[in-house]
Design a protein around this motif. Structure first.
Motif, PDB file in Angstrom:
ATOM      1  N   LEU A   1      -8.876  -0.321  -1.195  1.00  0.00           N
ATOM      2  CA  LEU A   1      -9.067  -1.572  -0.477  1.00  0.00           C
ATOM      3  C   LEU A   1      -8.799  -1.367   0.999  1.00  0.00           C
ATOM      4  O   LEU A   1      -8.163  -0.398   1.403  1.00  0.00           O
ATOM      5  N   THR A   2      -9.270  -2.322   1.804  1.00  0.00           N
ATOM      6  CA  THR A   2      -8.862  -2.348   3.194  1.00  0.00           C
ATOM      7  C   THR A   2      -7.536  -3.078   3.300  1.00  0.00           C
ATOM      8  O   THR A   2      -7.063  -3.697   2.335  1.00  0.00           O
ATOM      9  N   ILE A   3      -6.937  -3.019   4.474  1.00  0.00           N
ATOM     10  CA  ILE A   3      -5.674  -3.718   4.680  1.00  0.00           C
ATOM     11  C   ILE A   3      -5.854  -5.216   4.456  1.00  0.00           C
ATOM     12  O   ILE A   3      -5.021  -5.888   3.831  1.00  0.00           O
ATOM     13  N   GLY A   4      -6.977  -5.759   4.932  1.00  0.00           N
ATOM     14  CA  GLY A   4      -7.223  -7.195   4.754  1.00  0.00           C
ATOM     15  C   GLY A   4      -7.407  -7.554   3.298  1.00  0.00           C
ATOM     16  O   GLY A   4      -6.877  -8.576   2.819  1.00  0.00           O
ATOM     17  N   GLN A   5      -8.178  -6.758   2.548  1.00  0.00           N
ATOM     18  CA  GLN A   5      -8.385  -7.034   1.128  1.00  0.00           C
ATOM     19  C   GLN A   5      -7.082  -6.922   0.341  1.00  0.00           C
ATOM     20  O   GLN A   5      -6.814  -7.737  -0.536  1.00  0.00           O
ATOM     21  N   ALA A   6      -6.275  -5.914   0.677  1.00  0.00           N
ATOM     22  CA  ALA A   6      -5.003  -5.769  -0.023  1.00  0.00           C
ATOM     23  C   ALA A   6      -4.088  -6.936   0.268  1.00  0.00           C
ATOM     24  O   ALA A   6      -3.346  -7.408  -0.614  1.00  0.00           O
ATOM     25  N   GLN A   7      -4.113  -7.466   1.495  1.00  0.00           N
ATOM     26  CA  GLN A   7      -3.251  -8.598   1.838  1.00  0.00           C
ATOM     27  C   GLN A   7      -3.665  -9.834   1.063  1.00  0.00           C
ATOM     28  O   GLN A   7      -2.821 -10.592   0.573  1.00  0.00           O
ATOM     29  N   VAL A   8      -4.971 -10.075   0.957  1.00  0.00           N
ATOM     30  CA  VAL A   8      -5.457 -11.232   0.192  1.00  0.00           C
ATOM     31  C   VAL A   8      -5.084 -11.091  -1.268  1.00  0.00           C
ATOM     32  O   VAL A   8      -4.619 -12.043  -1.914  1.00  0.00           O
ATOM     33  N   LYS A   9      -5.239  -9.907  -1.821  1.00  0.00           N
ATOM     34  CA  LYS A   9      -4.945  -9.692  -3.242  1.00  0.00           C
ATOM     35  C   LYS A   9      -3.470  -9.903  -3.542  1.00  0.00           C
ATOM     36  O   LYS A   9      -3.105 -10.577  -4.514  1.00  0.00           O
ATOM     37  N   ILE A  10      -2.613  -9.345  -2.696  1.00  0.00           N
ATOM     38  CA  ILE A  10      -1.168  -9.487  -2.952  1.00  0.00           C
ATOM     39  C   ILE A  10      -0.732 -10.926  -2.695  1.00  0.00           C
ATOM     40  O   ILE A  10       0.145 -11.469  -3.375  1.00  0.00           O
ATOM     41  N   HIS A  11      -1.361 -11.606  -1.689  1.00  0.00           N
ATOM     42  CA  HIS A  11      -1.012 -13.008  -1.406  1.00  0.00           C
ATOM     43  C   HIS A  11      -1.280 -13.886  -2.616  1.00  0.00           C
ATOM     44  O   HIS A  11      -0.465 -14.760  -2.992  1.00  0.00           O
ATOM     45  N   ASP A  12      -2.426 -13.683  -3.263  1.00  0.00           N
ATOM     46  CA  ASP A  12      -2.764 -14.504  -4.424  1.00  0.00           C
ATOM     47  C   ASP A  12      -1.797 -14.273  -5.563  1.00  0.00           C
ATOM     48  O   ASP A  12      -1.579 -15.177  -6.394  1.00  0.00           O
TER      49      ASP A  12
ATOM     50  N   LEU B   1      -0.092  -1.026   8.018  1.00  0.00           N
ATOM     51  CA  LEU B   1       0.032   0.401   7.692  1.00  0.00           C
ATOM     52  C   LEU B   1       1.100   1.028   8.599  1.00  0.00           C
ATOM     53  O   LEU B   1       0.949   1.070   9.809  1.00  0.00           O
ATOM     54  N   LYS B   2       2.191   1.476   7.989  1.00  0.00           N
ATOM     55  CA  LYS B   2       3.276   2.087   8.755  1.00  0.00           C
ATOM     56  C   LYS B   2       3.055   3.592   8.961  1.00  0.00           C
ATOM     57  O   LYS B   2       3.269   4.119  10.050  1.00  0.00           O
ATOM     58  N   GLU B   3       2.584   4.307   7.942  1.00  0.00           N
ATOM     59  CA  GLU B   3       2.465   5.766   8.072  1.00  0.00           C
ATOM     60  C   GLU B   3       1.476   6.281   7.047  1.00  0.00           C
ATOM     61  O   GLU B   3       1.436   5.814   5.910  1.00  0.00           O
ATOM     62  N   ARG B   4       0.674   7.245   7.488  1.00  0.00           N
ATOM     63  CA  ARG B   4      -0.214   7.948   6.576  1.00  0.00           C
ATOM     64  C   ARG B   4       0.541   9.118   5.961  1.00  0.00           C
ATOM     65  O   ARG B   4       1.161   9.907   6.662  1.00  0.00           O
ATOM     66  N   ARG B   5       0.490   9.267   4.671  1.00  0.00           N
ATOM     67  CA  ARG B   5       1.107  10.385   3.969  1.00  0.00           C
ATOM     68  C   ARG B   5       0.072  11.006   3.043  1.00  0.00           C
ATOM     69  O   ARG B   5      -0.832  10.329   2.558  1.00  0.00           O
ATOM     70  N   LEU B   6       0.212  12.343   2.857  1.00  0.00           N
ATOM     71  CA  LEU B   6      -0.692  13.078   1.981  1.00  0.00           C
ATOM     72  C   LEU B   6       0.071  13.527   0.751  1.00  0.00           C
ATOM     73  O   LEU B   6       1.107  14.191   0.865  1.00  0.00           O
ATOM     74  N   LEU B   7      -0.433  13.189  -0.405  1.00  0.00           N
ATOM     75  CA  LEU B   7       0.128  13.664  -1.666  1.00  0.00           C
ATOM     76  C   LEU B   7      -0.842  14.691  -2.237  1.00  0.00           C
ATOM     77  O   LEU B   7      -1.926  14.344  -2.717  1.00  0.00           O
ATOM     78  N   VAL B   8      -0.453  15.981  -2.129  1.00  0.00           N
ATOM     79  CA  VAL B   8      -1.295  17.056  -2.637  1.00  0.00           C
ATOM     80  C   VAL B   8      -0.467  17.916  -3.572  1.00  0.00           C
ATOM     81  O   VAL B   8       0.761  17.778  -3.680  1.00  0.00           O
ATOM     82  N   THR B   9      -1.137  18.863  -4.231  1.00  0.00           N
ATOM     83  CA  THR B   9      -0.486  19.766  -5.181  1.00  0.00           C
ATOM     84  C   THR B   9      -0.839  21.203  -4.804  1.00  0.00           C
ATOM     85  O   THR B   9      -2.011  21.505  -4.541  1.00  0.00           O
ATOM     86  N   VAL B  10       0.195  22.071  -4.758  1.00  0.00           N
ATOM     87  CA  VAL B  10       0.011  23.484  -4.445  1.00  0.00           C
ATOM     88  C   VAL B  10       0.278  24.281  -5.715  1.00  0.00           C
ATOM     89  O   VAL B  10       1.372  24.178  -6.302  1.00  0.00           O
ATOM     90  N   LEU B  11      -0.710  25.071  -6.142  1.00  0.00           N
ATOM     91  CA  LEU B  11      -0.618  25.834  -7.383  1.00  0.00           C
ATOM     92  C   LEU B  11      -0.893  27.316  -7.099  1.00  0.00           C
ATOM     93  O   LEU B  11      -1.369  27.676  -6.029  1.00  0.00           O
ATOM     94  N   GLY B  12      -0.592  28.133  -8.073  1.00  0.00           N
ATOM     95  CA  GLY B  12      -0.881  29.558  -7.949  1.00  0.00           C
ATOM     96  C   GLY B  12       0.305  30.342  -7.407  1.00  0.00           C
ATOM     97  O   GLY B  12       1.467  30.047  -7.704  1.00  0.00           O
ATOM     98  N   PHE B  13       0.027  31.356  -6.536  1.00  0.00           N
ATOM     99  CA  PHE B  13       1.043  32.290  -6.042  1.00  0.00           C
ATOM    100  C   PHE B  13       1.794  31.700  -4.840  1.00  0.00           C
ATOM    101  O   PHE B  13       1.763  32.235  -3.737  1.00  0.00           O
ATOM    102  N   ALA B  14       2.436  30.561  -5.077  1.00  0.00           N
ATOM    103  CA  ALA B  14       3.366  29.976  -4.109  1.00  0.00           C
ATOM    104  C   ALA B  14       4.782  30.138  -4.654  1.00  0.00           C
ATOM    105  O   ALA B  14       4.989  30.254  -5.868  1.00  0.00           O
TER     106      ALA B  14
ATOM    107  N   THR C   1      -8.837  -1.251   8.051  1.00  0.00           N
ATOM    108  CA  THR C   1      -8.277   0.076   7.770  1.00  0.00           C
ATOM    109  C   THR C   1      -8.173   0.287   6.267  1.00  0.00           C
ATOM    110  O   THR C   1      -7.580  -0.539   5.555  1.00  0.00           O
ATOM    111  N   PRO C   2      -8.748   1.383   5.732  1.00  0.00           N
ATOM    112  CA  PRO C   2      -8.662   1.599   4.278  1.00  0.00           C
ATOM    113  C   PRO C   2      -7.263   2.047   3.874  1.00  0.00           C
ATOM    114  O   PRO C   2      -6.557   2.716   4.622  1.00  0.00           O
TER     115      PRO C   2
END
Length: 767
Positions: free
Chosen positions: A127-138, A154-167, A84-85
């Protein structure tokens, strides 16, 4: 697990302990130590291509996932595989048993880093979940002894976006992993007034995607919205209707000016419409829909010459013909950029070979086009018909050849077309409806007696009024201004007009007051006919006691007579709706000397039948409140209130009891079996101060013989024995003697006389 410490005494102790364990043959994981025995400094996470990250020196093997990590949703575990990425904004759960600083969630920030205790920033985005685990383990093995059970999920997918203009609240927003553009706009506070909905943008790096948010709102098709990725920017542009200068504007006015976002494809509607403006093009919309979106045409617009310019080609559209026929073939083609103009109706002189002119007292005078089959009444109705000031008896038709033809519309309606024929019209003819003549004095002569009804008397506007069978007497009274202030509406007289020579007319009586007060059926109102006369009598202003003769105006059949001991006896107007107490109140009530127990009512019955007399005890009514005790009086009846002082002349000796002697009010008194001698003495004012109360004489009249007995009132007052009271009956006599008539007073009188004589003899002897 214990962390390595940097203090020198502790390092020495720890080294000795490790040496002891090594000599004992023990084995276990141990942190790598530098030559000087200190803790190696933390190295920053390698930055490079995270997708190709590998650690060739690492012997770390990922543990098998046998159970769910604490705090991780099942749905996340299903998606959390080593392949999982990891994206920016993802929430990861790091599990390291025995360490409180871990065993919780960490979120990937906008730069793709995780901020971990004892390690710092670690680049994991891409990274994938496996690659991130190896990197943090080291990185963790440098600070922790046992990290063999370290896991990432992976507990939850979240989106970080930006809203601009006439909001409303532009800026960065955080959303769920599957959030849409609509959710992002909602998190930014929604759209601001003046936002352009059909040209929104999603920016992803240098790529810009334009989408129609208005079309999505119209259709609800989610495929019209672009899918969001982390770090996307949503830009909401301003509508071109807001202009290039920042000013405060009224959103309602802006909306009324149209909803078009592109001037090149917008449909422009102006002229005699309620809300001119530019409107967005819709492929299936017709010219009628665009006119309705502009608020419809005004009352000054012409519906027969609407201009429509499509693709540079002008054409004329008749809205009237389309509404009359409903033929869609009459609708012009509407393309992007079409212009619709609704002109103002021009005031022009109409003339032609098929024109008829209508003038005078009609609602809409003017020139009208006629076709084959159109008649006089059609043209008159199209002109709005005659006004209320029109003289429909004298309508004139001015023919095109110079002739004049008269037409009586009223006679035509009364005859229902049987005897009168409407004039035939031709091109160029003129219909003239004159105004009624309003001349003083002679105008009433224009109406013959067989077309009018007279109303006289106490009415605000008496006179002669035109009449037809659709009217009622209420219409006539209303037209005459209503009854006057002193009108007797309970006795309205209707005098029919007898058509037979020498025949008498019988007067009808109409009670308007009863109809207004109690209601009734309007279909039972008297039916009036032309030539009849209605007279509304006037109530007298003064009562019968006055010396003036105004009371003579009141007819006898509507009067009632109240005589005797009253404050204001006399002759009063009376109707069937009134009550006995009403006439008693009108006479200001009985006088102080009135005998309320012997009121007499003479029912004269209007001369139809034998009169009868009713006796009324008004005191009994006041005691019980029973309305059944009150008599039913009618106009013409006589009510008599006798005076108490005249009772002894009217009553025989067998109906009263006589009280004589030393009492306050000696006389004759009414008596019944419920009374005693005490009641009688009290009614007579009681014994006087010189009364001889020990020998009150009661003379009974029984069987034609008088029997006398005495009564000692003083002794009764001391004992209260009611058995000592003498029995009284009507016809008896009670005598209260004077104190001078007692034996003692007579003896003392003799003594006084003797002493007086002796005194005289003594004086004579001295001489």
């Amino acid at each position: 697990m214990r962390r390595l410490l940097t203090g020198r005494p502790m390092r020495t102790l720890l080294a000795a302990l490790l040496l002891t364990l090594a000599l004992a043959g023990g084995s276990g994981a141990r942190a790598q130590q530098p030559a000087d025995g200190g803790v190696p400094p933390l190295q920053p996470a390698p930055v490079g291509n995270a997708n190709t990250y590998q650690n060739p020196n690492s012997n770390y093997q990922q543990p098998q996932r046998s159970q769910v990590a604490p705090g991780v949703l099942q749905s996340s575990i299903e998606a959390s595989t080593p392949e999982t990425p990891v994206r920016i904004g993802d929430v990861l759960f790091l599990s390291l048993p025995g360490e409180d600083t871990f065993n919780k969630t960490f979120q990937v920030d906008r730069r793709g880093n995780l901020l971990l205790p004892e390690v710092g920033l670690v680049q994991v985005a891409g990274l994938t979940i496996g690659q991130a685990q190896v990197k943090i383990h080291d990185l963790l093995v440098r600070a922790f002894r046992d990290v063999s059970r370290f896991e990432i999920s992976l507990k939850e997918r979240r989106l970080l976006v930006t809203v601009l203009g006439f909001a409303r609240n532009p800026g960065p927003v955080e959303l769920q992993g599957d959030a849409t553009v609509q959710m992002a706009i909602n998190m930014a506070g929604g759209l601001s007034q003046g936002a352009q909905l059909d040209r929104m943008q999603v920016r992803r790096g240098k790529e810009v995607q334009i989408f129609d948010y208005k079309k999505y709102l119209d259709t609800g098709d989610p495929s019209l919205l672009p899918k969001l990725e982390p770090l996307d920017e949503i830009f909401i542009p301003a509508s071109p209707l807001t202009g290039n200068v920042q000013v405060d504007f009224d959103p309602h006015t802006l909306v009324a000016a149209g909803d078009a976002g592109d001037d090149r494809s917008s449909i422009k509607v102006f002229g005699e419409v309620n809300s001119t403006g530019s409107f967005g093009f819709k492929p299936d919309a017709s010219v009628v829909e665009y006119i309705m979106r502009a608020g419809g045409v005004t009352r000054f617009a012409t519906t027969e010459g609407i201009r429509v310019v499509t693709k540079g080609k002008p054409q004329t559209f008749s809205l009237k013909d389309y509404l009359d026929s409903g033929d869609k073939k009459l609708l012009p083609e509407i393309a992007p950029g079409t212009t619709i103009f609704v002109p103002k109706e021009q005031e022009e002189i109409k003339a032609g070979s098929s024109t008829i002119y209508v003038m005078g007292e009609v609602a809409k005078p003017g020139a009208f086009e006629i076709k084959l089959g159109v008649g006089f009444l059609d043209v008159l109705a199209n002109a709005g018909g005659p006004t209320r000031f029109a003289d429909t008896n004298e309508i004139r038709v001015l023919k095109a050849n110079g002739g004049v033809e008269n037409f009586d519309l009223l006679a035509y309606t009364e005859a229902k077309g049987k005897r009168v024929t409407p004039p035939k019209l031709g091109p160029g003819d003129t219909i003239f409806v004159p105004e009624k003549q309003q001349e003083e004095g002679s105008s009433w002569l224009k109406n013959s007696p067989d077309k009018i009804v007279r109303i006289i008397g106490a009415i605000n506007s008496p006179g002669r009024y035109e009449w037809n069978d659709e009217m009622t007497i209420l219409d006539l009274i209303a037209e005459a201004g209503g009854p006057g202030d002193r009108a007797n509406t309970s006795h309205i007289e209707i005098l029919p007009n007898s058509k037979a020579a020498g025949a008498e007319s019988k007067v009808q009586i109409f009670d308007l007051a009863s109809l207004v007060e109690k209601g009734g059926r309007l279909d039972q109102l008297p039916k009036l006919q032309p030539g009849w006369t209605i007279s509304i009598p006037t109530l007298p202003q003064n009562n019968a006691n006055d010396s003036r003769s105004s009371w003579l105006q009141q007819p006898a059949e509507t009067s009632i007579y109240v005589l005797g001991a009253l404050r204001n006896p006399g002759r009063y107007a009376f109707s069937k709706n009134m009550h006995f107490l009403d006439i008693l109140s009108a006479a200001d009530g009985p006088a102080a000397t009135a005998d309320l127990e012997n009121i007499r009512i003479t029912h004269r019955r209007g001369g139809n039948g034998k009169p009868s007399i009713t006796k009324l005890d008004l005191t009994a009514y006041f005691s019980s409140g029973d309305d059944r005790l009150l008599p039913d009086v009618q106009p013409g009846d006589v009510i008599y209130f006798p005076d108490k002082s005249a009772d002894w002349l009217n009553l025989g000796k067998e109906q009263t009891v006589r009280v004589l002697g030393s009492v306050g009010k000696p006389g004759r008194y009414k008596f019944n079996d419920t009374m005693t001698v005490l009641d009688l003495l009290a009614e007579a004012g009681g014994p006087t101060t010189d009364a001889y109360q020990e020998k009150i004489v009661v003379v009974n009249f029984a069987r034609g013989q008088d029997q006398a007995e005495t009564f000692n009132l003083v002794h009764f007052a001391k004992t209260g024995n009611f058995q000592e009271l003498p029995v009284l009956r009507a016809g008896d006599t009670v005598y209260v003697p004077n104190a001078t008539q007692s034996d003692w007073q007579q003896f003392m009188g003799g003594v006084r006389d003797t002493v007086s004589l002796l005194s005289i003899f003594a004086l004579i002897g001295r001489f």
